[in-house]
Design a protein around this motif. Sequence first.
Motif, PDB file in Angstrom:
ATOM      1  N   LEU A 107      -3.061   3.254  52.409  1.00 47.99           N
ATOM      2  CA  LEU A 107      -4.386   3.309  53.015  1.00 47.99           C
ATOM      3  C   LEU A 107      -4.287   3.118  54.524  1.00 47.99           C
ATOM      4  N   VAL A 108      -5.270   3.662  55.233  1.00 48.50           N
ATOM      5  CA  VAL A 108      -5.312   3.490  56.683  1.00 48.50           C
ATOM      6  C   VAL A 108      -6.431   2.514  57.035  1.00 48.50           C
ATOM      7  N   ALA A 109      -6.256   1.804  58.128  1.00 53.64           N
ATOM      8  CA  ALA A 109      -7.308   0.903  58.589  1.00 53.64           C
ATOM      9  C   ALA A 109      -8.454   1.731  59.163  1.00 53.64           C
ATOM     10  N   PRO A 110      -9.684   1.447  58.779  1.00 54.52           N
ATOM     11  CA  PRO A 110     -10.826   2.224  59.291  1.00 54.52           C
ATOM     12  C   PRO A 110     -10.922   2.150  60.815  1.00 54.52           C
ATOM     13  N   ALA A 158     -14.560   5.577  51.101  1.00 51.34           N
ATOM     14  CA  ALA A 158     -13.264   6.160  50.727  1.00 51.34           C
ATOM     15  C   ALA A 158     -12.704   6.993  51.876  1.00 51.34           C
ATOM     16  N   LYS A 159     -13.573   7.738  52.556  1.00 52.44           N
ATOM     17  CA  LYS A 159     -13.122   8.523  53.717  1.00 52.44           C
ATOM     18  C   LYS A 159     -12.596   7.605  54.816  1.00 52.44           C
ATOM     19  N   ALA A 160     -13.275   6.476  55.012  1.00 49.69           N
ATOM     20  CA  ALA A 160     -12.873   5.550  56.085  1.00 49.69           C
ATOM     21  C   ALA A 160     -11.464   5.015  55.878  1.00 49.69           C
ATOM     22  N   PHE A 161     -11.045   4.898  54.608  1.00 46.65           N
ATOM     23  CA  PHE A 161      -9.696   4.400  54.314  1.00 46.65           C
ATOM     24  C   PHE A 161      -8.668   5.523  54.193  1.00 46.65           C
ATOM     25  N   GLY A 162      -9.072   6.757  54.524  1.00 46.59           N
ATOM     26  CA  GLY A 162      -8.098   7.840  54.623  1.00 46.59           C
ATOM     27  C   GLY A 162      -8.180   8.933  53.591  1.00 46.59           C
ATOM     28  N   ALA A 163      -9.102   8.848  52.625  1.00 48.13           N
ATOM     29  CA  ALA A 163      -9.204   9.911  51.628  1.00 48.13           C
ATOM     30  C   ALA A 163      -9.733  11.197  52.272  1.00 48.13           C
ATOM     31  N   GLY A 186     -10.356   7.320  43.015  1.00 50.08           N
ATOM     32  CA  GLY A 186      -9.841   8.554  43.601  1.00 50.08           C
ATOM     33  C   GLY A 186      -9.112   8.264  44.900  1.00 50.08           C
ATOM     34  N   LEU A 187      -9.659   7.351  45.703  1.00 50.39           N
ATOM     35  CA  LEU A 187      -8.997   6.909  46.930  1.00 50.39           C
ATOM     36  C   LEU A 187      -7.667   6.233  46.632  1.00 50.39           C
ATOM     37  N   LEU A 188      -7.640   5.349  45.626  1.00 48.46           N
ATOM     38  CA  LEU A 188      -6.443   4.562  45.324  1.00 48.46           C
ATOM     39  C   LEU A 188      -5.412   5.332  44.511  1.00 48.46           C
ATOM     40  N   SER A 189      -5.692   6.580  44.172  1.00 46.25           N
ATOM     41  CA  SER A 189      -4.715   7.448  43.519  1.00 46.25           C
ATOM     42  C   SER A 189      -4.058   8.327  44.574  1.00 46.25           C
ATOM     43  N   GLU A 190      -2.817   8.642  44.380  1.00 42.78           N
ATOM     44  CA  GLU A 190      -2.111   9.505  45.324  1.00 42.78           C
ATOM     45  C   GLU A 190      -2.115  10.921  44.782  1.00 42.78           C
ATOM     46  N   GLY A 191      -2.995  11.747  45.314  1.00 39.53           N
ATOM     47  CA  GLY A 191      -3.140  13.108  44.826  1.00 39.53           C
ATOM     48  C   GLY A 191      -4.598  13.471  44.649  1.00 39.53           C
ATOM     49  N   GLU A 192      -4.837  14.611  44.018  1.00 35.76           N
ATOM     50  CA  GLU A 192      -6.187  15.178  43.928  1.00 35.76           C
ATOM     51  C   GLU A 192      -6.892  14.761  42.645  1.00 35.76           C
ATOM     52  N   TRP A 247     -16.985  16.370  43.295  1.00 31.76           N
ATOM     53  CA  TRP A 247     -16.283  15.910  44.498  1.00 31.76           C
ATOM     54  C   TRP A 247     -14.788  16.066  44.253  1.00 31.76           C
ATOM     55  N   VAL A 248     -14.089  16.589  45.235  1.00 29.87           N
ATOM     56  CA  VAL A 248     -12.633  16.675  45.189  1.00 29.87           C
ATOM     57  C   VAL A 248     -12.083  15.635  46.164  1.00 29.87           C
ATOM     58  N   ILE A 249     -11.372  14.654  45.624  1.00 29.39           N
ATOM     59  CA  ILE A 249     -10.888  13.530  46.424  1.00 29.39           C
ATOM     60  C   ILE A 249      -9.369  13.549  46.446  1.00 29.39           C
TER      61      ILE A 249
END
Length: 287
Positions: free
Chosen positions: A78-81, A55-60, A30-36, A69-71
């Motif tokens: 991705l963002v650096a934690p 996943a939140k730490a990397f920007g999700a 879910g993190l590595l996909s672009e979208g919901e 869960w809605v991701i």
Amino acid sequence: MRVLVKPGSLHGSLQVPGSKSHTIRAALLGLLSEGESIICNPLASGDGLSALSAAKAFGARIEEREGCWVINGRGSSLVAPEDCINTGNSGTTTCFFSSVAALVDGWTVITGDEQIRRRPIKRLVDALNTLGATAFLTREGQEAPPVVIRGVLKGGKARLNGSNSQYVSSLLLSSPLAARDTEILVDNPLETPYVQITLDWMQRYGVEVERSDDYTRFYIRGGQHYTPGRFTIPADFSAVAFPLVAATLSNSDLLLTSLDFQDSQGDKRVIDILQAMGAHVEKDAKE
């Protein structure tokens, strides 16, 4: 303490909790996909929540609703934690998100509890370095986290010992977002049902992997994209075993729901074993 157990029976319907293995893979992709992506029936246990936090730490962006869960994923952006990622007691999260960190042009520090800080991860670290990332362990003479990682993963060829399937799955999940194609060679492949679960989830999110029949070679095209969607986490067959055995040993009539008999979980063999022992178990493909 004394415990008194009396014979009894089980009747009714029981929805078995979702699989930890599936939950972690679904959250990561879910993190590595672009979208919901909507993940239904996730296992919100310690390990599942560790993956969600990573996943939140990397920007999700994540919304936890009743039963799902809605991701909103980041794809390859991705963002650096901002802080160290603490995976708690989740070895799967530690391994899988180490390769995710290799996709980021920035530093990531991953650690866990005392047990995680004793679990070897050096073979995965070596493979990440081979594929173009920068990764190292922080304690001299130790092969376990904390681990420090910086991308970006370029692709190439890496060889792993397959005695720990988490290393193989970790590279598989992140390699489609590398710039170049990746070839993973595996010696002594074990725990192959877990690797197949990984491949199944990659396919659900729209990525195909070429593999040998014996799980010793994988070829992943670089520059791919995962496609978000709505997915349901199947029941954990290791959890299914407990009420199933209890019902078999007693005069019971029990309906277990949310099972996927096409699932790659190795623990679903418990049903075949009980049937071979004379238990009456009916499979409904609609469940």
